[in-house]
Design a protein around this motif. Structure first.
Motif, PDB file in Angstrom:
ATOM      1  N   ALA A  44       0.837  -1.193   0.000  1.00 43.12           N
ATOM      2  CA  ALA A  44       0.000   0.000   0.000  1.00 43.12           C
ATOM      3  C   ALA A  44       0.877   1.250   0.000  1.00 43.12           C
ATOM      4  CB  ALA A  44      -0.926   0.005   1.214  1.00 43.12           C
ATOM      5  N   ASP A  45       0.376   2.331  -0.586  1.00 45.48           N
ATOM      6  CA  ASP A  45       1.170   3.546  -0.743  1.00 45.48           C
ATOM      7  C   ASP A  45       1.704   4.076   0.582  1.00 45.48           C
ATOM      8  OD1 ASP A  45       0.918   3.571  -3.442  1.00 45.48           O
ATOM      9  OD2 ASP A  45      -0.694   5.056  -3.523  1.00 45.48           O
ATOM     10  N   GLU A  46       0.903   3.973   1.652  1.00 47.40           N
ATOM     11  CA  GLU A  46       1.329   4.552   2.919  1.00 47.40           C
ATOM     12  C   GLU A  46       2.517   3.795   3.535  1.00 47.40           C
ATOM     13  OE1 GLU A  46      -2.662   2.426   3.823  1.00 47.40           O
ATOM     14  OE2 GLU A  46      -1.656   3.400   2.150  1.00 47.40           O
ATOM     15  N   TYR A  47       2.801   2.593   3.049  1.00 47.21           N
ATOM     16  CA  TYR A  47       3.988   1.862   3.496  1.00 47.21           C
ATOM     17  C   TYR A  47       5.185   2.143   2.591  1.00 47.21           C
ATOM     18  CZ  TYR A  47       0.922  -0.673   6.621  1.00 47.21           C
ATOM     19  OH  TYR A  47       0.030  -0.982   7.618  1.00 47.21           O
ATOM     20  N   ARG A  48       4.948   2.192   1.301  1.00 44.87           N
ATOM     21  CA  ARG A  48       6.048   2.419   0.349  1.00 44.87           C
ATOM     22  C   ARG A  48       6.535   3.863   0.409  1.00 44.87           C
ATOM     23  NH1 ARG A  48       4.659   2.434  -4.425  1.00 44.87           N
ATOM     24  NH2 ARG A  48       2.401   2.224  -4.303  1.00 44.87           N
ATOM     25  N   SER A  49       5.604   4.802   0.685  1.00 46.63           N
ATOM     26  CA  SER A  49       5.975   6.220   0.752  1.00 46.63           C
ATOM     27  C   SER A  49       5.153   6.867   1.856  1.00 46.63           C
ATOM     28  CB  SER A  49       5.693   6.897  -0.598  1.00 46.63           C
ATOM     29  OG  SER A  49       5.962   8.281  -0.534  1.00 46.63           O
ATOM     30  N   ASN A  50       5.638   6.748   3.087  1.00 44.48           N
ATOM     31  CA  ASN A  50       4.888   7.220   4.246  1.00 44.48           C
ATOM     32  C   ASN A  50       5.064   8.729   4.407  1.00 44.48           C
ATOM     33  OD1 ASN A  50       4.591   7.818   7.324  1.00 44.48           O
ATOM     34  ND2 ASN A  50       3.569   5.852   6.988  1.00 44.48           N
ATOM     35  N   TRP A  51       3.948   9.462   4.373  1.00 44.32           N
ATOM     36  CA  TRP A  51       4.028  10.921   4.377  1.00 44.32           C
ATOM     37  C   TRP A  51       4.481  11.474   5.720  1.00 44.32           C
ATOM     38  CZ3 TRP A  51      -1.016  12.662   1.402  1.00 44.32           C
ATOM     39  CH2 TRP A  51      -0.945  12.178   0.090  1.00 44.32           C
ATOM     40  N   GLN A  52       4.113  10.815   6.807  1.00 43.67           N
ATOM     41  CA  GLN A  52       4.573  11.287   8.118  1.00 43.67           C
ATOM     42  C   GLN A  52       6.096  11.221   8.191  1.00 43.67           C
ATOM     43  OE1 GLN A  52       6.471   9.798  11.041  1.00 43.67           O
ATOM     44  NE2 GLN A  52       4.690   8.861  12.004  1.00 43.67           N
ATOM     45  N   VAL A  53       6.652  10.107   7.752  1.00 46.09           N
ATOM     46  CA  VAL A  53       8.104   9.944   7.754  1.00 46.09           C
ATOM     47  C   VAL A  53       8.752  10.963   6.821  1.00 46.09           C
ATOM     48  CG1 VAL A  53       9.998   8.372   7.168  1.00 46.09           C
ATOM     49  CG2 VAL A  53       7.971   7.498   8.358  1.00 46.09           C
ATOM     50  N   ARG A  54       8.165  11.156   5.647  1.00 48.78           N
ATOM     51  CA  ARG A  54       8.744  12.075   4.676  1.00 48.78           C
ATOM     52  C   ARG A  54       8.761  13.517   5.199  1.00 48.78           C
ATOM     53  NH1 ARG A  54      12.643  13.356   1.737  1.00 48.78           N
ATOM     54  NH2 ARG A  54      12.186  14.562  -0.148  1.00 48.78           N
ATOM     55  N   ILE A  55       7.683  13.946   5.828  1.00 46.75           N
ATOM     56  CA  ILE A  55       7.647  15.298   6.380  1.00 46.75           C
ATOM     57  C   ILE A  55       8.714  15.468   7.457  1.00 46.75           C
ATOM     58  CG2 ILE A  55       6.270  16.910   7.768  1.00 46.75           C
ATOM     59  CD1 ILE A  55       3.789  15.869   6.270  1.00 46.75           C
ATOM     60  N   ARG A  56       8.829  14.489   8.337  1.00 47.40           N
ATOM     61  CA  ARG A  56       9.856  14.569   9.385  1.00 47.40           C
ATOM     62  C   ARG A  56      11.249  14.679   8.773  1.00 47.40           C
ATOM     63  NH1 ARG A  56      10.970  10.390  12.383  1.00 47.40           N
ATOM     64  NH2 ARG A  56       9.479   8.881  11.550  1.00 47.40           N
ATOM     65  N   ARG A  57      11.522  13.854   7.786  1.00 48.76           N
ATOM     66  CA  ARG A  57      12.855  13.863   7.186  1.00 48.76           C
ATOM     67  C   ARG A  57      13.138  15.177   6.451  1.00 48.76           C
ATOM     68  NH1 ARG A  57      12.978   7.564   4.990  1.00 48.76           N
ATOM     69  NH2 ARG A  57      13.401   6.624   7.043  1.00 48.76           N
ATOM     70  N   MET A  58      12.124  15.708   5.783  1.00 50.30           N
ATOM     71  CA  MET A  58      12.322  16.974   5.075  1.00 50.30           C
ATOM     72  C   MET A  58      12.643  18.098   6.055  1.00 50.30           C
ATOM     73  SD  MET A  58       9.270  16.706   2.217  1.00 50.30           S
ATOM     74  CE  MET A  58       9.625  18.242   1.341  1.00 50.30           C
ATOM     75  N   ILE A  59      11.912  18.132   7.179  1.00 56.06           N
ATOM     76  CA  ILE A  59      12.152  19.191   8.166  1.00 56.06           C
ATOM     77  C   ILE A  59      13.465  18.976   8.889  1.00 56.06           C
ATOM     78  CG2 ILE A  59      11.333  20.181  10.342  1.00 56.06           C
ATOM     79  CD1 ILE A  59       8.467  19.726   9.372  1.00 56.06           C
ATOM     80  N   GLU A  60      13.719  17.748   9.333  1.00 55.96           N
ATOM     81  CA  GLU A  60      14.925  17.460  10.116  1.00 55.96           C
ATOM     82  C   GLU A  60      16.202  17.646   9.310  1.00 55.96           C
ATOM     83  OE1 GLU A  60      12.851  14.180  13.141  1.00 55.96           O
ATOM     84  OE2 GLU A  60      14.168  13.518  11.516  1.00 55.96           O
ATOM     85  N   SER A  61      16.105  17.501   7.985  1.00 61.09           N
ATOM     86  CA  SER A  61      17.294  17.641   7.141  1.00 61.09           C
ATOM     87  C   SER A  61      17.839  19.061   7.128  1.00 61.09           C
ATOM     88  CB  SER A  61      16.970  17.219   5.707  1.00 61.09           C
ATOM     89  OG  SER A  61      16.127  18.180   5.068  1.00 61.09           O
ATOM     90  N   GLY A  62      16.968  20.037   7.351  1.00 59.96           N
ATOM     91  CA  GLY A  62      17.375  21.429   7.251  1.00 59.96           C
ATOM     92  C   GLY A  62      17.423  21.950   5.827  1.00 59.96           C
ATOM     93  N   ASP A  63      17.066  21.108   4.845  1.00 55.45           N
ATOM     94  CA  ASP A  63      17.110  21.508   3.436  1.00 55.45           C
ATOM     95  C   ASP A  63      15.912  22.363   3.032  1.00 55.45           C
ATOM     96  OD1 ASP A  63      19.445  20.050   3.157  1.00 55.45           O
ATOM     97  OD2 ASP A  63      18.418  18.240   2.455  1.00 55.45           O
TER      98      ASP A  63
END
Length: 357
Positions: A251-270
């Motif tokens: 399922a899409d939410e496992y292959r591309s989890n939006w909660q994880v993606r948002i955290r990584r985008m913010i935590e990266s500082g990019d």
């Protein structure tokens, strides 16, 4: 609750006059006009022993009754009961004239005008922070939106791409974001697999228009624009993160989890302009709060970035469909996160996102 001033960064006051009569189904018109029928069904379910169904119908009745309020002021008064008297509310209107269900009874300009009256009301003492909204198919030049900002004094912008348009739609890239960056206005946008969806829009394209990476072109073109991806990815993706064996891993939410993606985008500082809020998602409180607490209380640099970019919001009155009340979630959240972190997401971060500090 006292000691500091809460800003709820995500509530709605639009009512039935702002929603097409045929949404979501034409046959529901009768229930919209006579919500007591839902209550009658709930009573019947209890009589035959279907108490869980009855409870869901009771919540639907509360939600439907809220939409029947012919005044944004009445809905505002209902949410104010759950918060300290000095709480501020960022109010997010909805433009629902172009997503395939016909036109609402009241035009977008009327919804903006009514909201502006609340923002100007001296008795409310600035507790209403109005945002303007746009669907580029209904307002290609953003004329109504900039009327709300320039003439009515609105403080930010809300978009809802799941209705059927891309965040980087050329009309938005030309007529919206450059002027927002110039005027230092924040953007709130829906970022969850659930919610209102365009009638002719497939789930695939609805998700492509809504996913966190859909905002990368805007964040790169306008790095100083403050964009909040509402709902921190949404309940479906949080559930997939918390319960990785509940559904098929394909399922899409496992292959591309939006909660994880948002955290990584913010935590990266990019993406220094990227923010998120916890609206609606945290109404599944017991399942999700341990994870949010760990995300926000970490001592590493990424956790500090995340703490500085999370906003408190509730998504009232959508939350009328849930068991917990606004007040219950707010108290539980404050208790679970502690005073310092709660103050940060409910007072300090909103002030920065709104451009006040």
């Amino acid at each position: 609750m006292s000691g500091f001033r809460i800003t709820n960064c995500h509530i709605h006051l639009f009512h039935a006059g702002h929603v097409p009569e045929d949404y979501p189904y034409r046959f529901l018109r009768l229930f919209k006009k006579a919500p007591f029928l839902v209550r009658g069904l709930a009573f019947l379910m209890r009589v035959i022993g279907q108490h869980p169904v009855a409870e869901k119908l009771d919540r639907l009745y509360r939600f439907q009754k809220e939409t029947q309020s012919e005044s944004q002021r009445v809905i505002l008064e209902n949410v104010q009961k759950h918060y300290p008297g000095n709480t501020r509310f960022v109010v997010l209107p909805m433009e629902l004239s172009a997503f395939g269900y016909g036109s609402p009874r009241l035009p977008m300009s009327a919804q903006h005008d009514e909201l502006a009256e609340l923002a100007r009301d001296p008795e409310l003492q600035g507790r209403v922070i109005p945002f303007a909204t746009i669907d580029p198919r209904a307002d290609p030049q953003a004329s109504e939106l900039w009327r709300a900002v320039d003439e009515l004094g609105f403080r930010g912008v809300k978009i809802y791409p799941r209705l059927g348009f891309a965040p980087d739609d050329p009309r938005l890239m030309r007529h919206l974001y450059p002027k927002m960056a110039e005027k230092n206005l924040p953007l709130m946008t829906h970022c969850s697999r659930g919610g209102v969806q365009g009638r002719a829009l497939s789930d695939h394209w609805a998700d492509r228009y809504t996913e966190p990476d859909a905002y990368a072109p805007i964040l790169k073109a306008h790095p100083n624009l403050r964009i909040c991806l509402a709902h921190f990815g949404g309940q479906r993706d949080w559930s997939a993160y918390v319960n990785p064996d509940r559904r098929t891993p394909f399922a899409d939410e496992y292959r591309s989890n939006w909660q994880v993606r948002i955290r990584r985008m913010i935590e990266s500082g990019d993406y220094p302009g990227l923010w998120t809020d916890i609206s609606y998602t945290l109404f599944h409180f017991e399942d999700f709060i341990p994870f949010l607490r760990l995300f926000l209380l970490g001592e590493d640099e990424g956790s500090e970035r995340l703490r500085s970019r999370v906003l408190f919001g509730s998504d009232f009155y959508m939350t009328r469909q849930e068991v917990l009340s606004e007040k219950a979630v707010c108290f539980r959240l404050r208790n679970a996160l502690g005073e310092e972190v709660f103050q940060r997401i409910a007072e300090e971060n909103p002030a920065k996102w709104l451009g006040e500090t």
